[in-house]
Design an enzyme around this catalytic site. Structure first.
Site, PDB file in Angstrom:
ATOM      1  CB  CYS A   1      39.406  39.684  42.295  1.00  0.00           C
ATOM      2  SG  CYS A   1      38.489  38.452  41.343  1.00  0.00           S
TER       3      CYS A   1
ATOM      4  CG  HIS B   1      35.940  41.968  39.133  1.00  0.00           C
ATOM      5  ND1 HIS B   1      36.453  40.893  39.835  1.00  0.00           N
ATOM      6  CD2 HIS B   1      35.015  42.529  39.940  1.00  0.00           C
ATOM      7  CE1 HIS B   1      35.873  40.832  41.030  1.00  0.00           C
ATOM      8  NE2 HIS B   1      34.991  41.825  41.113  1.00  0.00           N
TER       9      HIS B   1
ATOM     10  CG  ASN C   1      27.400  28.214  43.444  1.00  0.00           C
ATOM     11  OD1 ASN C   1      26.373  27.597  43.197  1.00  0.00           O
ATOM     12  ND2 ASN C   1      28.536  27.609  43.733  1.00  0.00           N
TER      13      ASN C   1
ATOM     14  CG  HIS D   1      36.125  37.244  38.500  1.00  0.00           C
ATOM     15  ND1 HIS D   1      37.151  38.131  38.186  1.00  0.00           N
ATOM     16  CD2 HIS D   1      35.672  36.770  37.306  1.00  0.00           C
ATOM     17  CE1 HIS D   1      37.304  38.197  36.868  1.00  0.00           C
ATOM     18  NE2 HIS D   1      36.409  37.355  36.308  1.00  0.00           N
TER      19      HIS D   1
ATOM     20  CG  HIS E   1      33.130  31.051  39.254  1.00  0.00           C
ATOM     21  ND1 HIS E   1      33.167  32.095  40.151  1.00  0.00           N
ATOM     22  CD2 HIS E   1      32.741  29.970  39.969  1.00  0.00           C
ATOM     23  CE1 HIS E   1      32.826  31.664  41.346  1.00  0.00           C
ATOM     24  NE2 HIS E   1      32.549  30.371  41.261  1.00  0.00           N
TER      25      HIS E   1
HETATM   26  P1  5GP Z   1      32.078  29.151  44.093  1.00  0.00           P
HETATM   27  O1  5GP Z   1      31.795  28.489  45.416  1.00  0.00           O
HETATM   28  O2  5GP Z   1      32.439  30.607  44.260  1.00  0.00           O
HETATM   29  O3  5GP Z   1      30.989  28.929  43.092  1.00  0.00           O
HETATM   30  O4  5GP Z   1      33.317  28.395  43.487  1.00  0.00           O
HETATM   31  C1  5GP Z   1      34.632  28.839  43.625  1.00  0.00           C
HETATM   32  C2  5GP Z   1      35.512  27.723  43.092  1.00  0.00           C
HETATM   33  O5  5GP Z   1      36.797  28.267  42.866  1.00  0.00           O
HETATM   34  C3  5GP Z   1      35.672  26.556  44.047  1.00  0.00           C
HETATM   35  O6  5GP Z   1      35.232  25.356  43.399  1.00  0.00           O
HETATM   36  C4  5GP Z   1      37.166  26.536  44.362  1.00  0.00           C
HETATM   37  O7  5GP Z   1      37.696  25.246  44.470  1.00  0.00           O
HETATM   38  C5  5GP Z   1      37.753  27.300  43.198  1.00  0.00           C
HETATM   39  N1  5GP Z   1      38.978  28.045  43.481  1.00  0.00           N
HETATM   40  C6  5GP Z   1      39.193  28.858  44.560  1.00  0.00           C
HETATM   41  N2  5GP Z   1      40.427  29.390  44.493  1.00  0.00           N
HETATM   42  C7  5GP Z   1      40.998  28.910  43.358  1.00  0.00           C
HETATM   43  C8  5GP Z   1      42.275  29.112  42.748  1.00  0.00           C
HETATM   44  O8  5GP Z   1      43.152  29.853  43.229  1.00  0.00           O
HETATM   45  N3  5GP Z   1      42.514  28.454  41.576  1.00  0.00           N
HETATM   46  C9  5GP Z   1      41.579  27.637  41.011  1.00  0.00           C
HETATM   47  N4  5GP Z   1      41.916  27.032  39.868  1.00  0.00           N
HETATM   48  N5  5GP Z   1      40.361  27.423  41.559  1.00  0.00           N
HETATM   49  C10 5GP Z   1      40.078  28.060  42.722  1.00  0.00           C
HETATM   50 ZN    ZN Z   2      37.906  39.554  39.472  1.00  0.00          ZN
END
Ligand code: 5GP
Ligand code: ZN
Length: 113
Positions: free
Chosen positions: A7, A49, A88, A99, A101
């Site tokens: 993760c 997590h 999301n 995970h 957010h």
């Molecule tokens: P989701 O689509 O799951 O709601 O958003 C995941 C977010 O995590 C995306 O906006 C993507 O740019 C961000 N993200 C993915 N990998 C990393 C990472 O390694 N570091 C950071 N700071 N953001 C990440």
């Molecule tokens: Zn996690």
């Protein structure tokens, strides 16, 4: 996926992957999104997590209440007057990192719904 193995955000919590942190306490971490979709794009995560909203149970109520209070605290710290929060849930909901957010988005590039 309900495991912490591989993760990305657990690795950020553990300091194994670098991030631009803006806030940290015992339960939460906030850092800049690596691919910002707005002038300001932060991610707020529980250190534990949790996959997404569907992964919650009654025992998580206090933690989630705290999360709702920490989001405006971070926004204020970052000087954001107004902002958008998004979480999301599931692949079909656009979730790419499994995970939990909350996105905090702010600035002049926010499209209307
Ligand atoms: P989701 O689509 O799951 O709601 O958003 C995941 C977010 O995590 C995306 O906006 C993507 O740019 C961000 N993200 C993915 N990998 C990393 C990472 O390694 N570091 C950071 N700071 N953001 C990440
Ligand atoms: Zn996690």
């Amino acid at each position: 996926m309900s495991t912490t193995d591989n993760c990305i955000f657990c690795k950020i919590v553990a300091g194994e992957i670098p991030s631009k942190k803006v806030y940290e306490d015992d339960d939460f971490l906030a850092f800049h999104d690596i691919a910002p979709k707005a002038d300001t794009h932060l991610l707020v995560i529980p250190k534990r997590h949790i996959v997404n909203l569907n992964d919650l149970n009654e025992d998580d109520a206090e933690l989630m209440g705290k999360m709702m209070l920490v989001i405006p605290k971070i926004a204020e710290q970052e000087g954001l007057v107004g902002y958008r929060t998004i979480t999301n849930t599931g692949k079909e909901g656009g979730q790419e990192v499994f995970h939990m957010h909350f996105h905090i988005l702010a600035g002049s590039r926010l499209p209307g719904f």
